[in-house]
Design an enzyme around this catalytic site. Structure first.
Site, mmCIF file in Angstrom:
data_model
loop_
_atom_site.group_PDB
_atom_site.id
_atom_site.type_symbol
_atom_site.label_atom_id
_atom_site.label_comp_id
_atom_site.label_asym_id
_atom_site.label_seq_id
_atom_site.Cartn_x
_atom_site.Cartn_y
_atom_site.Cartn_z
ATOM 1 N N ASN A 25 0.866 -1.185 0.000
ATOM 2 C CA ASN A 25 0.000 0.000 0.000
ATOM 3 C C ASN A 25 0.900 1.232 0.000
ATOM 4 O O ASN A 25 1.453 1.596 1.029
ATOM 5 C CB ASN A 25 -0.891 -0.048 1.265
ATOM 6 C CG ASN A 25 -1.770 1.173 1.404
ATOM 7 O OD1 ASN A 25 -1.869 1.992 0.483
ATOM 8 N ND2 ASN A 25 -2.411 1.310 2.557
ATOM 9 N N GLU A 75 -7.062 4.952 7.817
ATOM 10 C CA GLU A 75 -6.759 6.350 7.450
ATOM 11 C C GLU A 75 -7.956 6.980 6.735
ATOM 12 O O GLU A 75 -8.192 8.182 6.856
ATOM 13 C CB GLU A 75 -5.477 6.405 6.601
ATOM 14 C CG GLU A 75 -4.250 6.152 7.470
ATOM 15 C CD GLU A 75 -3.034 5.645 6.717
ATOM 16 O OE1 GLU A 75 -3.030 5.627 5.475
ATOM 17 O OE2 GLU A 75 -2.058 5.247 7.397
ATOM 18 N N GLU A 126 -5.730 -4.548 10.854
ATOM 19 C CA GLU A 126 -4.695 -3.528 10.992
ATOM 20 C C GLU A 126 -4.949 -2.691 12.244
ATOM 21 O O GLU A 126 -5.744 -1.734 12.193
ATOM 22 C CB GLU A 126 -4.701 -2.597 9.774
ATOM 23 C CG GLU A 126 -4.356 -3.268 8.478
ATOM 24 C CD GLU A 126 -3.742 -2.273 7.511
ATOM 25 O OE1 GLU A 126 -2.614 -2.505 7.079
ATOM 26 O OE2 GLU A 126 -4.380 -1.256 7.229
ATOM 27 N N SER A 183 3.195 -1.648 10.711
ATOM 28 C CA SER A 183 4.637 -1.656 11.013
ATOM 29 C C SER A 183 5.328 -2.979 10.651
ATOM 30 O O SER A 183 6.225 -3.422 11.367
ATOM 31 C CB SER A 183 4.887 -1.291 12.477
ATOM 32 O OG SER A 183 4.486 0.048 12.704
HETATM 33 P P1 PGA Z 1 2.581 0.626 7.802
HETATM 34 O O1 PGA Z 1 1.107 0.820 7.194
HETATM 35 O O2 PGA Z 1 3.123 -0.664 7.238
HETATM 36 O O3 PGA Z 1 3.355 1.828 7.313
HETATM 37 O O4 PGA Z 1 2.474 0.567 9.274
HETATM 38 C C1 PGA Z 1 0.265 -0.273 6.998
HETATM 39 C C2 PGA Z 1 -1.040 0.193 6.421
HETATM 40 O O5 PGA Z 1 -1.528 1.261 6.784
HETATM 41 O O6 PGA Z 1 -1.621 -0.498 5.561
#
Ligand code: PGA
Length: 256
Positions: free
Chosen positions: A7, A96, A166, A211
């Protein structure tokens, strides 16, 4: 099979997106035992990226979609437009989108309905905040999100339904969840999704995101309950991305 979903969020210009897409294609070339890779560039880069990944083993996904195939939704991208660039997957309900853009469960449901009427495969994101985790309410929260997202949505025409767990507190925080915490959540979500969609358990795929980096990818991927990873920040860095793919290869090899 294990799947890595990249992503890219609101990052990379078109040229940089093409370079990273070429790298992903190159990474899989001529190798037998490799994970499935889905890359989700910005909408602006999708058309050019689709030319790079066409007829390769890398699939194209979108980071979001509008609530219909096309129509009067200024600024949105409809599912028919995503089919036009041969996208196969679409992320929906990312935290988000929920938090920064105020997307409600109802809107996510409308998007899922639009996806159901398309050839796209949804990747539904669910997650708990730090407060929810502290209150020990993770499981009822994500199960509730799943039920609300799917209520009134026809079972997907597609053969599979993809869900990404997530935790909001883990995204971009350098503090991933522990595989030990993730496994029972994936198991419960798989069972609930099978009931809600009428699909068999093996047609429900569960991903972890938050992460993930090269150093921790193996610990998640080796878990049979976790079908793959949804990777944000680390998917933008070639070294990290390669290490995540290498971890998946190692798991696939160990599984024979
Ligand atoms: P990140 O984001 O790997 O930067 O923590 C994951 C995501 O939001 O899909």
């Amino acid at each position: 099979m294990k799947t890595i979903i990249a992503n890219w969020k609101m990052n990379l210009g078109i040229r940089e997106s093409l370079a990273l897409a070429r790298h992903a294609v190159f990474t899989l070339q001529g190798r037998e035992l490799v994970p499935q890779i889905v890359i989700c560039p910005s909408f602006l880069a999708m058309f050019e990226v689709h030319k790079i990944v066409a007829r390769t083993r890398v699939a194209l996904g979108a980071q979001d979609c509008g609530p219909d195939r096309f129509g009067s939704y200024t600024g949105a991208i409809g599912t028919a437009q995503l089919e036009d660039v041969e996208a196969k997957y679409v992320i929906v309900g990312h935290s988000e989108r929920r938090l920064a853009f105020g997307e409600s469960d109802d809107l996510i449901k409308e998007k899922l309905k639009a996806i159901s009427d398309s050839d796209l495969q949804p990747i539904l994101c669910l997650g708990d905040t730090a407060e929810v985790k502290e209150a020990n309410l993770t499981l009822p929260t994500v199960i509730g999100q799943l039920r609300r997202a799917l209520s009134g949505v026809n079972p997907p025409k597609r053969k599979e339904f993809w869900i990404a767990y997530e935790p909001v507190w883990a995204i971009g925080s350098k503090t991933p969840a522990l595989p030990l915490e993730v496994v029972p959540i994936c198991k419960a979500l798989r069972e609930e999704a099978a009931k809600l969609t009428g699909l068999s358990l093996d047609k429900i795929k569960l991903f972890y995101g938050g992460s993930v980096v090269g150093d921790n990818a193996y610990l998640f991927l080796r878990e049979p309950e976790i079908d793959g990873l949804l990777v944000g920040g680390a998917s933008l860095k070639i070294k990290e991305f390669d290490a995540i793919v290498a971890a998946a290869v190692e798991v696939l090899q160990a599984q024979g």
